[in-house]
Design an enzyme around this catalytic site. Structure first.
Site, PDB file in Angstrom:
ATOM      1  N   HIS A   1       0.839  -1.204   0.000  1.00  0.00           N
ATOM      2  CA  HIS A   1       0.000   0.000   0.000  1.00  0.00           C
ATOM      3  C   HIS A   1       0.877   1.259   0.000  1.00  0.00           C
ATOM      4  O   HIS A   1       0.614   2.206  -0.740  1.00  0.00           O
ATOM      5  CB  HIS A   1      -0.879   0.054   1.260  1.00  0.00           C
ATOM      6  CG  HIS A   1      -1.940  -0.993   1.350  1.00  0.00           C
ATOM      7  ND1 HIS A   1      -2.087  -1.807   2.440  1.00  0.00           N
ATOM      8  CD2 HIS A   1      -2.917  -1.352   0.485  1.00  0.00           C
ATOM      9  CE1 HIS A   1      -3.120  -2.615   2.251  1.00  0.00           C
ATOM     10  NE2 HIS A   1      -3.638  -2.365   1.070  1.00  0.00           N
TER      11      HIS A   1
ATOM     12  N   LYS B   1     -15.696  -7.687   5.404  1.00  0.00           N
ATOM     13  CA  LYS B   1     -14.407  -8.381   5.361  1.00  0.00           C
ATOM     14  C   LYS B   1     -13.948  -8.796   6.765  1.00  0.00           C
ATOM     15  O   LYS B   1     -12.873  -9.371   6.909  1.00  0.00           O
ATOM     16  CB  LYS B   1     -13.350  -7.464   4.737  1.00  0.00           C
ATOM     17  CG  LYS B   1     -13.305  -7.502   3.205  1.00  0.00           C
ATOM     18  CD  LYS B   1     -11.997  -6.911   2.702  1.00  0.00           C
ATOM     19  CE  LYS B   1     -11.712  -7.232   1.252  1.00  0.00           C
ATOM     20  NZ  LYS B   1     -10.394  -6.711   0.832  1.00  0.00           N
TER      21      LYS B   1
ATOM     22  N   ARG C   1      -1.737  -6.314  -8.487  1.00  0.00           N
ATOM     23  CA  ARG C   1      -0.711  -7.338  -8.277  1.00  0.00           C
ATOM     24  C   ARG C   1      -0.835  -8.358  -9.397  1.00  0.00           C
ATOM     25  O   ARG C   1      -0.891  -7.980 -10.552  1.00  0.00           O
ATOM     26  CB  ARG C   1      -0.882  -7.970  -6.889  1.00  0.00           C
ATOM     27  CG  ARG C   1      -0.439  -7.051  -5.769  1.00  0.00           C
ATOM     28  CD  ARG C   1      -1.004  -7.458  -4.443  1.00  0.00           C
ATOM     29  NE  ARG C   1      -2.458  -7.265  -4.432  1.00  0.00           N
ATOM     30  CZ  ARG C   1      -3.226  -7.407  -3.383  1.00  0.00           C
ATOM     31  NH1 ARG C   1      -2.706  -7.761  -2.247  1.00  0.00           N
ATOM     32  NH2 ARG C   1      -4.524  -7.200  -3.450  1.00  0.00           N
TER      33      ARG C   1
ATOM     34  N   SER D   1      -2.710  -7.923   2.682  1.00  0.00           N
ATOM     35  CA  SER D   1      -3.046  -7.782   4.114  1.00  0.00           C
ATOM     36  C   SER D   1      -3.554  -9.108   4.682  1.00  0.00           C
ATOM     37  O   SER D   1      -3.194  -9.505   5.794  1.00  0.00           O
ATOM     38  CB  SER D   1      -4.131  -6.723   4.314  1.00  0.00           C
ATOM     39  OG  SER D   1      -3.693  -5.476   3.877  1.00  0.00           O
TER      40      SER D   1
END
Ligand code: ADP
Length: 173
Positions: A21, A45, A99, A137
């Site tokens: 990030h 989440k 990514r 993460s």
């Protein structure tokens, strides 16, 4: 003619902020006059850190950046539609990090839907840097929960916060 301010929104859950990030933030802030990091509520989440904590973590991380050559960076929580948030910030673009191919499907669909909602706001993608390609993460949280070394994925401050949180969690379980 006066130059218009280039404003971008970088949205995410940031649970917690990783080196990946931070790389996107630095690179985004180099090409924008103002970068607003939008921390999404994203209760679905099941975040490890609360919204207020995630905002505080991103703010702490951002203050440690060398501000030379960077535009203004702001960190704000949001719980509205991303496009509405971007409009309220007068943003001309939304910044996302990409990514591997696995990000592509999701981002492709989101970008298409968001473009319908407001075609005037461009969605810009920055490729993850070579060293950060694999950092997510979710995986950092899994590694930390199993006692693995996370120091090459997050800052020392974030690593410390994660250990404190996970220690607390295991005590309460
Ligand atoms: P979201 O819930 O929106 O996926 P994340 O906090 O997981 O929020 O990610 C926010 C943005 O940062 C996304 O565009 C994601 O692709 C990007 N990102 C996450 N990790 C990395 C990384 N290691 N390198 C580059 N971009 C990343």
């Amino acid at each position: 003619m006066a130059k218009t301010e280039r404003v971008g929104v970088y949205p995410g859950t940031f649970d917690p902020t990783t080196n990946g990030h931070m790389d996107i933030i630095k690179r985004g802030a180099r090409v924008l006059d103002r970068l607003v990091i939008g921390v999404a509520v994203n209760a679905g989440k099941g975040p490890l850190f609360s919204l207020d904590e995630r905002v505080e973590i991103v703010r702490d991380e951002v203050t440690s950046l060398d501000s030379g050559r960077l535009g203004v960076i702001e960190v704000k929580p949001f719980d509205s539609l991303l496009m509405q948030f971007a409009e309220s910030e007068n943003a001309g673009c939304i910044l996302r990090g990409l990514r591997a191919v696995s990000d592509f499907d999701y981002e492709f669909q989101m970008a298409g839907m968001n473009a319908r909602l407001n075609p005037d706001i461009e969605i810009l993608f920055l490729m993850a840097s070579e060293t950060n390609q694999f950092i997510a993460s979710r995986l950092v949280k899994e590694i930390a929960a199993l006692g693995g070394d996370i120091t090459s994925f997050v800052s020392p401050t974030v690593a410390q916060r994660m250990h404190e949180r996970l220690d607390l969690k295991s005590v309460s379980e």
